[in-house]
Design a protein around this motif. Sequence first.
Motif, PDB file in Angstrom:
ATOM      1  N   PRO A 172     -25.053  11.768  34.727  1.00 27.47           N
ATOM      2  CA  PRO A 172     -24.290  13.014  34.887  1.00 27.47           C
ATOM      3  C   PRO A 172     -23.943  13.341  36.339  1.00 27.47           C
ATOM      4  O   PRO A 172     -22.964  14.050  36.592  1.00 27.47           O
ATOM      5  CB  PRO A 172     -25.223  14.077  34.292  1.00 27.47           C
ATOM      6  CG  PRO A 172     -26.594  13.494  34.458  1.00 27.47           C
ATOM      7  CD  PRO A 172     -26.434  12.009  34.309  1.00 27.47           C
ATOM      8  N   PHE A 173     -24.739  12.836  37.283  1.00 30.02           N
ATOM      9  CA  PHE A 173     -24.546  13.218  38.687  1.00 30.02           C
ATOM     10  C   PHE A 173     -24.398  12.024  39.620  1.00 30.02           C
ATOM     11  O   PHE A 173     -24.490  12.181  40.832  1.00 30.02           O
ATOM     12  CB  PHE A 173     -25.720  14.084  39.166  1.00 30.02           C
ATOM     13  CG  PHE A 173     -25.973  15.278  38.298  1.00 30.02           C
ATOM     14  CD1 PHE A 173     -25.047  16.302  38.211  1.00 30.02           C
ATOM     15  CD2 PHE A 173     -27.141  15.366  37.553  1.00 30.02           C
ATOM     16  CE1 PHE A 173     -25.273  17.405  37.415  1.00 30.02           C
ATOM     17  CE2 PHE A 173     -27.371  16.469  36.750  1.00 30.02           C
ATOM     18  CZ  PHE A 173     -26.442  17.493  36.678  1.00 30.02           C
ATOM     19  N   GLN A 174     -24.208  10.830  39.078  1.00 25.74           N
ATOM     20  CA  GLN A 174     -24.069   9.672  39.947  1.00 25.74           C
ATOM     21  C   GLN A 174     -23.089   8.669  39.356  1.00 25.74           C
ATOM     22  O   GLN A 174     -22.737   8.748  38.168  1.00 25.74           O
ATOM     23  CB  GLN A 174     -25.430   8.991  40.176  1.00 25.74           C
ATOM     24  CG  GLN A 174     -26.149   8.598  38.897  1.00 25.74           C
ATOM     25  CD  GLN A 174     -27.514   7.985  39.171  1.00 25.74           C
ATOM     26  OE1 GLN A 174     -27.666   7.195  40.097  1.00 25.74           O
ATOM     27  NE2 GLN A 174     -28.519   8.347  38.370  1.00 25.74           N
ATOM     28  N   ASP A 175     -22.665   7.745  40.178  1.00 29.88           N
ATOM     29  CA  ASP A 175     -21.715   6.726  39.761  1.00 29.88           C
ATOM     30  C   ASP A 175     -22.453   5.668  38.933  1.00 29.88           C
ATOM     31  O   ASP A 175     -23.404   5.044  39.412  1.00 29.88           O
ATOM     32  CB  ASP A 175     -21.087   6.084  41.002  1.00 29.88           C
ATOM     33  CG  ASP A 175     -19.999   5.095  40.653  1.00 29.88           C
ATOM     34  OD1 ASP A 175     -19.726   4.899  39.455  1.00 29.88           O
ATOM     35  OD2 ASP A 175     -19.428   4.490  41.588  1.00 29.88           O
ATOM     36  N   PRO A 176     -22.040   5.431  37.680  1.00 28.97           N
ATOM     37  CA  PRO A 176     -22.739   4.442  36.857  1.00 28.97           C
ATOM     38  C   PRO A 176     -22.498   2.998  37.272  1.00 28.97           C
ATOM     39  O   PRO A 176     -23.321   2.124  36.957  1.00 28.97           O
ATOM     40  CB  PRO A 176     -22.193   4.710  35.451  1.00 28.97           C
ATOM     41  CG  PRO A 176     -20.872   5.349  35.674  1.00 28.97           C
ATOM     42  CD  PRO A 176     -20.995   6.130  36.942  1.00 28.97           C
ATOM     43  N   LEU A 177     -21.404   2.726  37.961  1.00 29.24           N
ATOM     44  CA  LEU A 177     -21.076   1.341  38.313  1.00 29.24           C
ATOM     45  C   LEU A 177     -22.143   0.761  39.234  1.00 29.24           C
ATOM     46  O   LEU A 177     -22.520   1.362  40.238  1.00 29.24           O
ATOM     47  CB  LEU A 177     -19.713   1.265  38.982  1.00 29.24           C
ATOM     48  CG  LEU A 177     -18.512   1.703  38.138  1.00 29.24           C
ATOM     49  CD1 LEU A 177     -17.215   1.498  38.907  1.00 29.24           C
ATOM     50  CD2 LEU A 177     -18.468   0.971  36.804  1.00 29.24           C
ATOM     51  N   GLY A 178     -22.635  -0.408  38.851  1.00 34.57           N
ATOM     52  CA  GLY A 178     -23.667  -1.075  39.637  1.00 34.57           C
ATOM     53  C   GLY A 178     -25.076  -0.663  39.267  1.00 34.57           C
ATOM     54  O   GLY A 178     -26.038  -1.303  39.711  1.00 34.57           O
ATOM     55  N   GLN A 179     -25.229   0.392  38.454  1.00 32.83           N
ATOM     56  CA  GLN A 179     -26.555   0.833  38.030  1.00 32.83           C
ATOM     57  C   GLN A 179     -27.051  -0.042  36.876  1.00 32.83           C
ATOM     58  O   GLN A 179     -26.276  -0.705  36.196  1.00 32.83           O
ATOM     59  CB  GLN A 179     -26.516   2.297  37.591  1.00 32.83           C
ATOM     60  CG  GLN A 179     -26.003   3.249  38.652  1.00 32.83           C
ATOM     61  CD  GLN A 179     -26.978   3.431  39.790  1.00 32.83           C
ATOM     62  OE1 GLN A 179     -28.168   3.189  39.645  1.00 32.83           O
ATOM     63  NE2 GLN A 179     -26.476   3.868  40.933  1.00 32.83           N
ATOM     64  N   GLN A 180     -28.350  -0.003  36.635  1.00 29.90           N
ATOM     65  CA  GLN A 180     -28.938  -0.789  35.559  1.00 29.90           C
ATOM     66  C   GLN A 180     -29.503   0.130  34.481  1.00 29.90           C
ATOM     67  O   GLN A 180     -30.149   1.138  34.778  1.00 29.90           O
ATOM     68  CB  GLN A 180     -30.052  -1.698  36.084  1.00 29.90           C
ATOM     69  CG  GLN A 180     -29.534  -2.911  36.862  1.00 29.90           C
ATOM     70  CD  GLN A 180     -30.616  -3.940  37.082  1.00 29.90           C
ATOM     71  OE1 GLN A 180     -31.769  -3.607  37.313  1.00 29.90           O
ATOM     72  NE2 GLN A 180     -30.249  -5.206  37.025  1.00 29.90           N
ATOM     73  N   ILE A 181     -29.253  -0.231  33.215  1.00 32.82           N
ATOM     74  CA  ILE A 181     -29.814   0.485  32.083  1.00 32.82           C
ATOM     75  C   ILE A 181     -30.658  -0.481  31.263  1.00 32.82           C
ATOM     76  O   ILE A 181     -30.501  -1.707  31.371  1.00 32.82           O
ATOM     77  CB  ILE A 181     -28.721   1.105  31.197  1.00 32.82           C
ATOM     78  CG1 ILE A 181     -27.838  -0.002  30.583  1.00 32.82           C
ATOM     79  CG2 ILE A 181     -27.892   2.097  31.991  1.00 32.82           C
ATOM     80  CD1 ILE A 181     -26.849   0.529  29.560  1.00 32.82           C
ATOM     81  N   LYS A 182     -31.552   0.075  30.463  1.00 32.43           N
ATOM     82  CA  LYS A 182     -32.432  -0.754  29.646  1.00 32.43           C
ATOM     83  C   LYS A 182     -31.999  -0.675  28.190  1.00 32.43           C
ATOM     84  O   LYS A 182     -31.750   0.402  27.659  1.00 32.43           O
ATOM     85  CB  LYS A 182     -33.884  -0.288  29.776  1.00 32.43           C
ATOM     86  CG  LYS A 182     -34.870  -1.137  28.965  1.00 32.43           C
ATOM     87  CD  LYS A 182     -36.312  -0.788  29.285  1.00 32.43           C
ATOM     88  CE  LYS A 182     -36.676   0.578  28.797  1.00 32.43           C
ATOM     89  NZ  LYS A 182     -38.120   0.889  28.983  1.00 32.43           N
ATOM     90  N   VAL A 183     -31.939  -1.837  27.559  1.00 31.02           N
ATOM     91  CA  VAL A 183     -31.634  -1.931  26.133  1.00 31.02           C
ATOM     92  C   VAL A 183     -32.802  -2.629  25.459  1.00 31.02           C
ATOM     93  O   VAL A 183     -33.168  -3.740  25.837  1.00 31.02           O
ATOM     94  CB  VAL A 183     -30.320  -2.701  25.878  1.00 31.02           C
ATOM     95  CG1 VAL A 183     -30.124  -2.954  24.397  1.00 31.02           C
ATOM     96  CG2 VAL A 183     -29.134  -1.939  26.447  1.00 31.02           C
TER      97      VAL A 183
END
Length: 250
Positions: A172-183
């Motif tokens: 909600p408050f940061q750029d998602p590009l380049g971030q890592q998520i867990k699946v």
Amino acid sequence: MFTFLKETLTLALRNLRLHKLRSLLTALGIIFGVAAVIIMVAIGEGGKQKAKRQMELLGATNVVVQSERPPESAESSGRTQRVLSYGLKRVDLARLEMLPKVKKVVPVKDTEQRVSLGDTRAPGATAIATTPDVFEVINLRPARGVTFTQQQYDQGEAVCVLGATVARQLFPFQDPLGQQIKVGVSGMSTIMLTVIGVLEPTGLRPDGGSGGGGIIKRDLEQDVYFPLTLSRAAFGDQTIRRQAGSMERK
């Protein structure tokens, strides 16, 4: 002739003045009747345009083939362990690809894995394993970043593309590009995916709010797309669910 028409009009106006209530009720009946017809025609035309828009967004020449979970008997639902075997398999995919005049066949698998960022989970997110062709076939365009390529798919790279809603939920408050998520589920198989793109809103909803639910049956804005090759390596072909002392494999 002109005198006759003039006298008829004068008589009609005189009768309207003498019977004001009856004239008003008659006028209201005509107005409401015509309005009802116009409203019904508008509703029908609106439904037609809505269905047309769905087909245009999803691809007017696309055919969606989906597997449906069979109804469960009381005996099977009461078992502590069970294996469900149903739906579309790899052999079905190969058969569909052999059909004449079919340009592309795009496998789309709901892995039923959790999607989270640290301790923050996206409750409505759907982890979708698929191929790069899905973005072209159902007209999914990136608002930011890019979609994964055929080379990334072939190599099973840990990359993903987020739908508009799940991107807002997790970042909600940061750029998602380049971030890592867990699946995945903690304690079982999990993978870390690098976000390389965020899709434009499609406007399609499964509840029919803007249409699309009868065709797709899920909210495309909540999808997380990643390579099917990576899903096979990490999760295999079976989905395992454990809850309340029972285990289900399908």
